[in-house]
Write an enzyme that holds these catalytic residues in place. Structure first.
Site, short mmCIF file in Angstrom:
data_model
loop_
_atom_site.label_atom_id
_atom_site.label_comp_id
_atom_site.label_asym_id
_atom_site.label_seq_id
_atom_site.Cartn_x
_atom_site.Cartn_y
_atom_site.Cartn_z
N HIS A 1 1.36 5.17 3.52
CA HIS A 1 0.62 3.95 3.76
C HIS A 1 1.48 2.95 4.51
O HIS A 1 2.69 2.88 4.27
CB HIS A 1 0.14 3.33 2.45
CG HIS A 1 -1.00 2.41 2.63
ND1 HIS A 1 -0.84 1.09 2.95
CD2 HIS A 1 -2.34 2.64 2.60
CE1 HIS A 1 -2.03 0.55 3.09
NE2 HIS A 1 -2.95 1.46 2.89
N ASP B 1 -7.42 7.77 0.00
CA ASP B 1 -8.22 8.90 0.49
C ASP B 1 -7.94 10.21 -0.24
O ASP B 1 -8.74 11.14 -0.15
CB ASP B 1 -7.97 9.10 1.99
CG ASP B 1 -8.56 7.97 2.80
OD1 ASP B 1 -9.75 7.71 2.63
OD2 ASP B 1 -7.81 7.32 3.54
N1 COA Z 1 2.69 13.12 5.75
C1 COA Z 1 3.98 13.38 6.05
N2 COA Z 1 4.86 12.40 6.36
C2 COA Z 1 4.40 11.15 6.37
C3 COA Z 1 3.08 10.82 6.06
C4 COA Z 1 2.23 11.87 5.75
N3 COA Z 1 0.96 11.63 5.43
N4 COA Z 1 2.93 9.48 6.13
C5 COA Z 1 4.12 8.99 6.47
N5 COA Z 1 5.02 10.00 6.61
C6 COA Z 1 6.42 9.86 6.93
C7 COA Z 1 6.63 9.81 8.44
O1 COA Z 1 6.81 11.08 9.00
C8 COA Z 1 7.88 8.99 8.49
O2 COA Z 1 8.97 9.80 8.09
P1 COA Z 1 10.34 9.81 8.86
O3 COA Z 1 10.85 8.40 8.71
O4 COA Z 1 11.11 10.84 8.16
O5 COA Z 1 9.96 10.14 10.28
C9 COA Z 1 7.69 7.96 7.37
O6 COA Z 1 6.86 8.60 6.42
C10 COA Z 1 7.07 6.66 7.83
O7 COA Z 1 5.86 6.98 8.49
P2 COA Z 1 5.17 6.05 9.59
O8 COA Z 1 4.43 6.92 10.55
O9 COA Z 1 6.16 5.08 10.16
O10 COA Z 1 4.15 5.23 8.74
P3 COA Z 1 2.94 4.43 9.30
O11 COA Z 1 2.93 3.14 8.61
O12 COA Z 1 2.90 4.35 10.77
O13 COA Z 1 1.73 5.35 8.89
C11 COA Z 1 -0.18 6.24 7.97
C12 COA Z 1 0.81 5.08 7.92
C13 COA Z 1 -1.26 5.97 6.95
C14 COA Z 1 -0.80 6.31 9.35
C15 COA Z 1 0.57 7.54 7.63
O14 COA Z 1 1.12 7.47 6.36
C16 COA Z 1 -0.32 8.76 7.79
O15 COA Z 1 -0.47 9.30 8.89
N6 COA Z 1 -0.94 9.24 6.67
C17 COA Z 1 -1.85 10.36 6.74
C18 COA Z 1 -3.24 9.87 7.10
C19 COA Z 1 -3.86 9.12 5.96
O16 COA Z 1 -3.84 9.54 4.82
N7 COA Z 1 -4.49 7.99 6.32
C20 COA Z 1 -5.18 7.16 5.36
C21 COA Z 1 -4.47 5.87 5.16
S1 COA Z 1 -5.20 4.92 3.87
#
Ligand code: COA
Length: 390
Positions: free
Chosen positions: A276, A327
């Site tokens: 998140h 989710d």
């Molecule tokens: N699966 C695997 N790794 C994840 C992850 C996931 N769902 N969510 C975050 N990470 C990891 C990233 O790879 C990153 O790791 P690193 O530092 O080793 O590269 C770290 O956590 C930070 O991720 P980041 O992309 O900077 O976070 P964000 O704030 O941009 O992303 C989301 C937030 C929600 C987009 C992201 O967590 C995600 O894609 N989740 C899956 C989709 C989802 O469930 N969405 C619903 C949100 S309510």
């Protein structure tokens, strides 16, 4: 010619020096709001000042809507009135039902919902009226119509008659009744109410921001909600719940979870329903959804789905230190309630519309056009070549 060149060189220097891009607008404060507060450090969520843990299981979805729109929980009389207004507005114009019937059979339910909400604007007598009174009328109508669009689409696609709302049922259970055609029992009623209540609002998330951007141009409420639905559809936002179910369907047994998840992470793939932008600890909504998921899955003889989910949670947490978001367990909750996975995100939309509307009303009440800027990274000073010489 040389003046143009000098200007573009100056602009280029300025662009490079002064502008810092905040990718994804992370930590940028773009609005003031009294609707909800997400405390990412402590893993808490507040609706108009109430901790959702205090509301969970003790308030219906429509009580939450009332809180988000009017700032107060309703008393019994207000609740009965608000509920009957919502339920009485659940019908759709016959032309709109026809549009639902005409939607291509393979189109995604979120695409249909987005298009039908947009079309509903053309039938709403108040669509171009942006006064508070008109917007409050539209708020009730749109919130009431969305569950009907979802239910009717499902009924049409499964060759079953569309149903009218039952005036004796609450708003959330009415959706379940109109969707499935069977009356929800007490546990299902509590589950759908809690599920919708937990999805109602969540700070300035992507779809809410989209709604506020559209509202900030003084466009109409239907337009703002259409933008929000379009934004919620993506797998990084509301579309994640469907992907969670797809992942669960690919895992046959709890023993396969570790290898499956580790394989995904080795390939740098995202595990849907985890992570998140704001929460650095457990999403407070996940706790409630986990509990309902456990109970409903076992009741529906789908206990293995809960066990697999729980194991995924342990493996992801150990490997990446990240937690389930809203989710993750909402997927199995909806599945156990008899909702096919393609409809999961539409149910999220049917809940989040309450928050979108609260934010849209806030935006209209104290509006400033939302118009950020960008850092230009393209070319400068190119020499124009007439078409006959290209
Ligand atoms: N699966 C695997 N790794 C994840 C992850 C996931 N769902 N969510 C975050 N990470 C990891 C990233 O790879 C990153 O790791 P690193 O530092 O080793 O590269 C770290 O956590 C930070 O991720 P980041 O992309 O900077 O976070 P964000 O704030 O941009 O992303 C989301 C937030 C929600 C987009 C992201 O967590 C995600 O894609 N989740 C899956 C989709 C989802 O469930 N969405 C619903 C949100 S309510």
């Amino acid at each position: 010619m040389s003046t143009v060149k000098n200007t573009s060189e100056k602009t280029e220097k300025m662009e490079k020096k002064e502008k810092t891009v905040v990718r994804g607008l992370e930590d940028i404060v773009a609005a003031e709001t009294g609707v909800s507060y997400v405390d990412g450090v402590n893993g808490a969520l507040y609706y108009a000042g109430y901790n959702v843990h205090d509301l969970a299981g003790r308030t219906s979805y429509e009580e939450t809507i009332h809180l988000l729109w009017y700032g107060e929980l309703p008393n019994r009389i207000e609740l009965a009135d608000f509920r009957s207004r919502l339920v009485s507005e659940m019908r759709l114009p016959s032309q709109v039902i026809r549009m639902i019937e005409l939607a291509p059979p393979n189109s995604h339910p979120m695409a249909v919902l987005r298009s039908i909400v947009s079309a509903l604007g053309m039938f709403d007598p108040d669509v171009e009226n942006n006064t508070l009174e008109a917007n409050q009328r539209k708020a009730v109508r749109l919130t009431a119509q969305i569950p009907t669009i979802i239910a009717d689409l499902h009924r049409v696609r499964t060759h079953q008659p569309v149903l009218s709302p039952d005036p004796h049922l609450g708003f959330a259970p009415n959706f379940l009744y109109m969707f499935r055609g069977s009356l929800p029992d007490q546990e299902e009623t509590e589950a759908i109410d809690l599920c919708m209540m937990l999805h109602a609002d969540h700070g300035l998330n992507a779809s809410t921001f989209a709604a506020r951007v559209t509202a900030s141009t003084k466009s109409d409420m239907h337009a703002a909600i259409t933008s929000a639905i379009a934004t919620l559809k993506g797998p990084l936002h509301g579309g994640a719940n469907q992907r969670v179910m797809e992942m669960l369907n690919r895992i046959d047994d709890v023993d396969e979870v570790k290898a499956y998840i580790e394989g995904m992470l080795d390939e740098k793939k995202r595990i849907m329903g985890f992570g998140h932008r704001v929460y650095k600890t457990e999403d407070p909504r996940a706790k409630h959804l986990r509990n309902i998921s456990e109970s409903l899955c076992h009741r529906a003889n789908q206990g293995h789905l809960y066990e697999i989910s729980h194991r995924i949670e342990q493996v992801v947490r150990k490997a990446k230190g990240i937690y389930p978001n809203v989710d993750f367990y909402s997927a199995t909750v909806q599945h156990a309630l008899g909702i096919p996975k393609e409809y999961f995100t539409t149910v999220f939309a049917a809940s989040r519309i309450s928050g979108w509307i609260a934010h849209i009303l806030e935006q209209y009440a104290d509006n400033r056009l939302i118009r950020p800027t960008s850092k230009y990274t393209g070319q400068y000073g190119r020499t124009f070549v007439p078409i006959e010489k290209r």
